[in-house]
Write an enzyme that holds these catalytic residues in place. Structure first.
Site, PDB file in Angstrom:
ATOM      1  N   SER A 128       0.832  -1.204   0.000  1.00  0.00           N
ATOM      2  CA  SER A 128       0.000   0.000   0.000  1.00  0.00           C
ATOM      3  C   SER A 128       0.858   1.242   0.000  1.00  0.00           C
ATOM      4  CB  SER A 128      -0.860  -0.038   1.270  1.00  0.00           C
ATOM      5  OG  SER A 128      -1.492   1.195   1.479  1.00  0.00           O
ATOM      6  N   TYR A 152      -1.955  -0.855  10.924  1.00  0.00           N
ATOM      7  CA  TYR A 152      -2.241  -1.480   9.621  1.00  0.00           C
ATOM      8  C   TYR A 152      -1.072  -1.274   8.665  1.00  0.00           C
ATOM      9  CZ  TYR A 152      -3.705  -1.692   4.782  1.00  0.00           C
ATOM     10  OH  TYR A 152      -3.732  -1.942   3.434  1.00  0.00           O
ATOM     11  N   LYS A 156       1.935  -3.869   6.654  1.00  0.00           N
ATOM     12  CA  LYS A 156       2.359  -3.892   5.240  1.00  0.00           C
ATOM     13  C   LYS A 156       3.872  -3.705   5.142  1.00  0.00           C
ATOM     14  CE  LYS A 156      -1.664  -4.520   3.436  1.00  0.00           C
ATOM     15  NZ  LYS A 156      -1.957  -5.811   2.832  1.00  0.00           N
TER      16      LYS A 156
END
Ligand code: NAD
Ligand code: WQD
Length: 355
Positions: A128, A152, A156
């Site tokens: 992302s 979050y 990643k």
């Protein structure tokens, strides 16, 4: 013999389902695993309706390594994996970080182990733009320093590093780390699109629910950013273009490039108010919004420099913002409540395979 079989984790989700369609269109055969925690088997039915092809679907959790190994055993022609499965809500990740670390990171470790045990060593990973945090360079090249600002995003960032370490330690692995910017739009058929459960976190699905009357107005999170209208800039990439980027990345892995990162974006930034205007035009009326305070953690500008993907993958985002808004409205207006059934409903045996 299906020589070109791809295992797609999270293939019932928003980006995964659109990518499965492009894989089938490119004559790959596809095996999906998804635990349906944020999706529905109805998406699989619609993939089959759109393509006229069938998909093998297993309701399997990434955390269940035994089941994943069994899927590889049952499908020895799987040659590569596209790994979408994961939890993705930034706000929620700040409240339940351990769930995010366990699901996303432990789940990926177990997937990589299951791959290794079955000698499958090509992986495309859904990363992302969030790994760039608040980037010092716009548009953002892949060489920009990384470091996420929420749990979050850190999952990643850690998974990217983990896959990089694996490719360094074991050079027969190949990985494409695809850093998505802001996916938007829906399938042009009008029968598949994003299906957020609960209140949407993201701009475009929230706007779509305002347009259909499920939400009263959009809260615009701040208009005091240093941009032309004061609202933040993002790079909205059409979901079908994004899906096609995965096919291009899979082809790239055939060249055995080791671990490579690519930005999947358009290179063109739009402000929140520009997106409100574009979507209002697609709907045919002005949509109500109110300016409210900033959302914690929002940065001013995340616009991709997609040159590396354009050159090395021979892939380019082609769908305009206007078309993305039109396809989103087509999907939302034809499916006011998204996919009709709910996760947890008794699934039809015709669709789901069990281990
Ligand atoms: P999504 O929630 O629609 O799809 C993810 C899928 O993974 C869901 O179908 C869910 O049921 C499944 N899943 C989650 N945990 C699982 C587990 N433990 N085992 C099996 N299945 C599991 O999300 P999406 O928007 O399609 O995103 C796909 C991937 O792309 C995610 O990894 C996300 O972090 C990443 N990503 C998304 C965006 C975005 O804005 N949508 C942007 C950048 C990156
Ligand atoms: C876009 C813009 C908001 C909702 C997130 C994740 C990122 C990636 C993509 C997965 C921002 C504004 C939004 C609303 C608003 N996901 N907005 N009102 O924040 O760029 O990225 O999704 O990897 O990791 O952080 O996307 O759609 O939430 O917001 O004003 O109700 O719209 O402030 O400027 P974001 P978004």
């Amino acid at each position: 013999m299906d020589q070109k079989s791809v295992l797609v984790t999270g293939g019932a989700g928003y980006i995964g389902s659109h990518t499965v369609i492009e894989l089938l269109n490119a004559n790959y055969s596809v095996v999906i695993i998804d635990n349906l925690c944020n999706s529905s088997y109805e998406a699989v039915r619609r993939i089959e309706k759109i393509t006229g092809k069938s998909v093998t679907f297993y309701k399997v959790d990434l955390l269940d390594k035994k089941a994943m190994v069994e899927v590889f055993k049952r499908h020895p022609n799987i040659g590569s994996v596209i790994h979408f499965a994961g939890l993705k809500a930034v706000g929620e990740s700040t409240k339940i970080p351990l769930d995010y670390y366990h699901n996303n990171i432990t789940g990926t470790v177990l997937l990589l182990q299951a791959m290794k045990e079955n000698n499958v060593k090509d992986i495309i990973f859904s990363s992302s733009a969030t790994v760039y945090g608040d980037p010092p360079i716009i548009p953002i090249p892949e060489t920009c320093p990384t470091g996420a600002t929420n749990p979050y995003g850190r999952t990643k960032h850690y998974i990217e590093n983990m896959i990089r370490d694996l490719c360094t330690a074991e050079p027969d692995w190949n990985a494409g780390l695809l850093r998505y910017f802001n996916p938007a739009g829906a399938h042009p058929s009008g029968i598949l699109g994003e299906n957020p459960l609960g209140i949407p976190n993201n701009l475009m699905p929230f706007l779509a629910q305002v347009a259909i009357g499920r939400r009263e107005y959009l809260s615009v999170f701040g208009n005091d950013f240093p941009t032309k209208d004061g609202t933040p800039i993002r790079d909205y990439i059409n979901v079908v273009d994004l899906a096609k980027g995965h096919i291009a990345a899979l082809e790239k892995l055939r060249e055995k490039p080791g671990c490579v990162e690519y930005n999947l974006g358009t290179g063109k930034g739009k402000t929140v108010l520009e997106m409100v205007a574009a979507f209002s035009k697609a709907v045919g009326r002005d949509l109500p919004y109110k300016i409210v305070g900033r959302r914690a953690g929002d940065v001013t500008n995340l616009t991709a420099n997609p040159a590396k993907a354009n050159e090395e993958l021979k892939w380019k985002a082609e769908v305009s913002i206007e078309e993305s808004c039109a396809s989103l409205w087509n999907w939302q207006s034809k499916n006011p409540n998204g996919l009709e059934d709910c996760p947890g409903d008794a699934p039809p045996e015709s669709i789901i395979c069990y281990i």
